[in-house]
Motif scaffolding. Structure first.
Motif, PDB file in Angstrom:
ATOM      1  N   ASP A 158      -2.602  -9.448  -3.014  1.00 25.47           N
ATOM      2  CA  ASP A 158      -3.923 -10.049  -2.850  1.00 25.47           C
ATOM      3  C   ASP A 158      -4.252 -10.351  -1.407  1.00 25.47           C
ATOM      4  O   ASP A 158      -3.364 -10.588  -0.583  1.00 25.47           O
ATOM      5  N   ARG A 210     -17.094  -9.839   2.688  1.00 26.50           N
ATOM      6  CA  ARG A 210     -15.971 -10.623   3.216  1.00 26.50           C
ATOM      7  C   ARG A 210     -16.292 -11.385   4.486  1.00 26.50           C
ATOM      8  O   ARG A 210     -15.478 -12.136   4.989  1.00 26.50           O
ATOM      9  N   PRO A 243      -8.122  -0.212  -0.697  1.00 29.51           N
ATOM     10  CA  PRO A 243      -7.688  -1.079  -1.797  1.00 29.51           C
ATOM     11  C   PRO A 243      -6.164  -1.165  -1.815  1.00 29.51           C
ATOM     12  O   PRO A 243      -5.500  -0.144  -1.721  1.00 29.51           O
ATOM     13  N   GLY A 291     -11.009  -4.747   3.602  1.00 29.15           N
ATOM     14  CA  GLY A 291     -11.609  -4.239   2.376  1.00 29.15           C
ATOM     15  C   GLY A 291     -11.909  -2.760   2.409  1.00 29.15           C
ATOM     16  O   GLY A 291     -12.611  -2.249   1.543  1.00 29.15           O
ATOM     17  N   LYS A 344       0.846  -1.190   0.000  1.00 33.89           N
ATOM     18  CA  LYS A 344       0.000   0.000   0.000  1.00 33.89           C
ATOM     19  C   LYS A 344       0.875   1.230   0.000  1.00 33.89           C
ATOM     20  O   LYS A 344       1.708   1.417   0.875  1.00 33.89           O
ATOM     21  N   THR A 362      -9.700  -9.794  -2.841  1.00 31.41           N
ATOM     22  CA  THR A 362      -9.088  -8.474  -3.027  1.00 31.41           C
ATOM     23  C   THR A 362     -10.066  -7.438  -3.580  1.00 31.41           C
ATOM     24  O   THR A 362     -10.039  -6.287  -3.187  1.00 31.41           O
ATOM     25  N   HIS A 363     -10.928  -7.866  -4.495  1.00 34.67           N
ATOM     26  CA  HIS A 363     -11.794  -6.884  -5.138  1.00 34.67           C
ATOM     27  C   HIS A 363     -13.228  -6.929  -4.621  1.00 34.67           C
ATOM     28  O   HIS A 363     -14.118  -6.330  -5.215  1.00 34.67           O
ATOM     29  N   LEU A 364     -13.430  -7.634  -3.510  1.00 36.60           N
ATOM     30  CA  LEU A 364     -14.780  -7.660  -2.935  1.00 36.60           C
ATOM     31  C   LEU A 364     -14.924  -6.537  -1.913  1.00 36.60           C
ATOM     32  O   LEU A 364     -13.986  -6.201  -1.211  1.00 36.60           O
ATOM     33  N   PRO A 365     -16.122  -5.957  -1.830  1.00 33.41           N
ATOM     34  CA  PRO A 365     -16.338  -4.911  -0.816  1.00 33.41           C
ATOM     35  C   PRO A 365     -16.385  -5.522   0.579  1.00 33.41           C
ATOM     36  O   PRO A 365     -16.574  -6.744   0.715  1.00 33.41           O
ATOM     37  N   THR A 415      -2.392  -1.359  -3.214  1.00 36.23           N
ATOM     38  CA  THR A 415      -1.738  -0.899  -4.437  1.00 36.23           C
ATOM     39  C   THR A 415      -1.415  -2.092  -5.325  1.00 36.23           C
ATOM     40  O   THR A 415      -1.591  -2.060  -6.532  1.00 36.23           O
ATOM     41  N   SER A 416      -0.917  -3.176  -4.685  1.00 36.04           N
ATOM     42  CA  SER A 416      -0.767  -4.432  -5.411  1.00 36.04           C
ATOM     43  C   SER A 416      -0.813  -5.553  -4.391  1.00 36.04           C
ATOM     44  O   SER A 416      -0.748  -5.313  -3.192  1.00 36.04           O
TER      45      SER A 416
END
Ligand SMILES: Nc1ncnc2c1ncn2[C@@H]1O[C@H](COP(=O)(O)OP(=O)(O)OP(=O)(O)O)[C@@H](O)[C@H]1O
Ligand SMILES: [Mg+2]
Lengths: 339, 297
Positions: free
Chosen positions: A60, A76, A55, A52, A11, A69-72, A57-58
């Protein structure tokens, strides 16, 4: 129940040095994992990425073998207790605890059952009608825990939940929290900068500094076998003594540092010429502050031990070789060879 | 050891002079009374004037704050109600106020929310820029606005005000609302997201209820701004049936150089009293420490 894993997570806020820098770690199913580190080392940021709220930066986040990673946050199935407790100020204690259940659409009767269960576990029965501003710090914390609890989440994320309590309450809250986690067996990630909390509660501890994991292991491993000088000096109060000899730092815990005369010739030990300067009496133990060469070191003795040396006069001290830990003077990294 | 430490201990009571407390209290009350009277006098004057007969009012020797000659009368209110279009003006004002409040809330609340949540200095600066728009005087703006109103075909309709008033209520209320949103801890919004809501759900369930005092303030200010607006109303609406109170009564009760003072004051009082009540009713909510206890400390 689920395991929680982060993989190479990063991050970066703006142009600054990354707050979290390629961290990979796993909390096993049911484990109580403590993230320990000084202020600003990225603990909260890491926890928020797992939850969550931030987000990455890179990298998982994996919960129970699903990449989330991309779930709100709501997808979760986690519960989080914020450093600030984040109670809803316009709602009573009862409604605060009911909030996540309402969000899930739990039937009314079931809601009440669970609220009562959580309230009785945390001793909130008499407070249900109060507003958060009418509660003490400790009570607020328990409301926050109850609210986290009622949903029966797969994972608990706790950010310094005890930092606002006085020493006495903290000790008992620590105890309750740990017992509670053991009994429900929910995977828990617990952030703190208090090493006593970390040592006492964690199944394992991840020591963080400057956005990286310096070491991860059981409290005993972290204490006995620090991976570098940061971990060695961050844990223990007073921390590990480090004396530079040649290209190496010779490290030893204060409790292993005692007059050479007390050592058994059969067990090899390393000698130090110690000049005691000052004694500190702490009830159960006493600390002797002094110097080896011109480096400050501390020795710790049980208060009941008779000391046969006097302050201000140099005396030969020693540390059993098996208690010595060596670090590279340059990098601070642990070296497993005896110099 | 210093000289002071060698002296026997004495607390420094010179700092707590006797009677100091009472004196401070007295000054406080005096100031409070002064400002209350200062604020209430014009209001009282207005209310007395409403019920005065002409001979009482127009004698310069008479005290404005009591009835001197002739008995109090309702004639002025009767005149206002029966011989002018006042009921229509009131109705227009209410309709316009309600519509302007709705439009203002729909735009200003989301705008203020996004500006406060905009990370960095951008949000703050944009907020100030928006507020600056509010400071452009309507006496300048009504010229271009006339074109806009004409294009929209709203000339001489009260809906021209519904379109134009948000140009100053929205900037003002956005800026006002930003102040309230800033005091709402982010934590509770994020907590609501953890607890199972989407961001919009979290705003609706956690942020807006906590910001209720702000929303009420926005409503009250929007109503007040709408009520006292004059320039646009004068420029865009000429037919009596479409006028609001502010321009309606001044055109109907000032005939040449004859001012119907009592009826004018009646018109003002009838509007001002509900607004004053609205304020006092919500005052507690404005002032109450509404985020207390949200976060520890
Ligand atoms: N939203 C943000 N924008 C910019 N920088 C941030 C933001 N959040 C955190 N940081 C920075 O990231 C670093 C890590 O912050 P973080 O809050 O994770 O620390 P922490 O370990 O939780 O500290 P503490 O023990 O004081 O709570 C800090 O240097 C902080 O200034
Ligand atoms: Mg933190």
């Amino acid at each position: 129940m689920a395991s929680v894993e982060v993989r190479e997570i990063v991050k970066q806020f703006g142009e600054n040095a990354p707050a979290v820098d390629h961290i990979s770690l796993t909390a096993q199913d049911g484990e109580f994992l403590v993230l320990l580190g000084p202020s600003g080392c990225g603990k909260t940021t890491l926890l928020r990425m797992i939850g969550g709220l931030e987000p990455p930066t890179s990298g998982d986040v994996v919960i129970g073998n699903h990449v989330v990673t991309h779930l709100p946050p709501r997808a979760r199935r986690i519960a989080m207790v914020f450093q600030s407790y984040a109670l809803y100020p316009h709602m009573s204690v009862h409604d605060n605890i009911a909030f996540p259940l309402r969000a899930q659409g739990t039937p009314k009767a079931e809601q009440e059952k669970r609220i009562n269960w959580a309230a009785s576990i945390l001793g909130l029965d008499g407070l249900m009608k109060r507003k958060p501003r009418q509660l003490s710090g400790g009570q607020r914390q328990r409301v926050a825990l109850a609210r986290a609890l009622v949903r029966e989440p797969s994972v608990f994320l706790l950010d310094e939940p005890l930092s606002n309590l006085d020493a006495q309450r903290r000790a008992s809250a620590r105890d309750e929290l740990q017992q509670f986690q053991r009994s429900i067996g929910t995977t828990t990630i617990y952030v703190t900068h208090d090493q006593v909390e970390a040592m006492g509660m964690g199944d394992r501890i991840a020591v963080l500094n400057l956005g990286t994991v310096r070491q991860i292991g059981t409290p005993q491993e972290i204490y006995d076998d620090p991976a570098d000088t940061f971990v060695a000096t961050f844990l223990g109060s007073p921390p590990m003594n480090l004396v530079e000899r040649g290209t190496m730092l010779h490290g030893f815990r204060p409790e292993h540092f005692s007059p050479a005369a007390w050592h058994d010739a059969a067990n090899p030990f390393e000698r130090f010429s110690f000049v005691p300067h000052r004694e500190e009496y702490l009830g159960a133990e006493r600390l002797i502050y002094g110097e080896v060469g011109d480096e400050k070191v501390v020795a710790r003795f049980p208060a009941t031990t008779q000391l046969d040396f006097s302050i201000g006069h140099p005396v030969e001290f020693g540390v059993a070789t098996r208690h010595m830990r060596y670090f590279d003077a340059e990098s601070g990294v642990r070296s497993y060879e005896t110099p | 050891m210093s000289a002071a430490a060698a002296q026997p201990y004495e607390p420094d009571i010179s700092s707590t002079k006797r009677g100091g407390k009472a004196a401070r209290r007295g000054v406080l009350y005096l100031a409070a009374i002064f400002f209350s009277v200062f604020a209430a006098l014009p209001f009282a004057w207005m209310v007395f004037t409403v019920f005065k007969s002409n001979q009482d009012l127009y004698n310069g020797q008479n005290v404005p704050f009591r009835f001197n000659e002739g008995s109090p009368t309702l004639d002025n209110i009767r005149l206002l109600w029966n011989q002018t279009n006042y009921p229509t003006f009131l109705q227009n004002t209410v309709v316009v106020s309600i519509l302007v409040v709705i439009i203002t809330l729909l735009v200003a609340v989301p705008a203020a929310y996004s500006l406060t949540r905009l990370v960095g200095r951008w949000g703050e600066n944009l907020g100030i820029a928006i507020f600056l728009v509010y400071l452009i005087p309507p006496t300048l703006l009504f010229i271009p606005m006339t074109r806009v109103v004409a294009v929209l075909g709203l000339k001489n309709s009260m809906f021209s005000m519904v379109v134009v008033y948000p140009t100053f209520t929205i900037p003002f209320c956005t800026w006002l609302m930003m102040g309230f949103f800033k005091s709402v801890p982010w934590d509770i919004e994020e907590q609501a997201m953890i607890d199972g809501y989407s961001r919009v759900g979290a705003i609706w369930r956690a942020v807006l209820p906590v910001s209720l005092p702000g929303i009420l303030t926005v409503i009250v200010f929007t109503v007040a701004l709408t009520l006292h607006e004059f320039v646009y109303a004068l420029a865009f609406v000429t037919s009596s049936s479409e006028k609001p109170v502010s321009t309606g009564v001044t055109t109907e009760l000032i005939r040449g150089d004859v001012f119907f003072w009592q009826s004018l004051m009646a018109a003002a009082a009838i509007v001002a009293i509900p607004v004053a009540l609205l304020y006092t009713l919500f005052l507690d909510r404005f002032v109450a420490g509404f985020t207390l206890g949200a976060v520890k400390g």
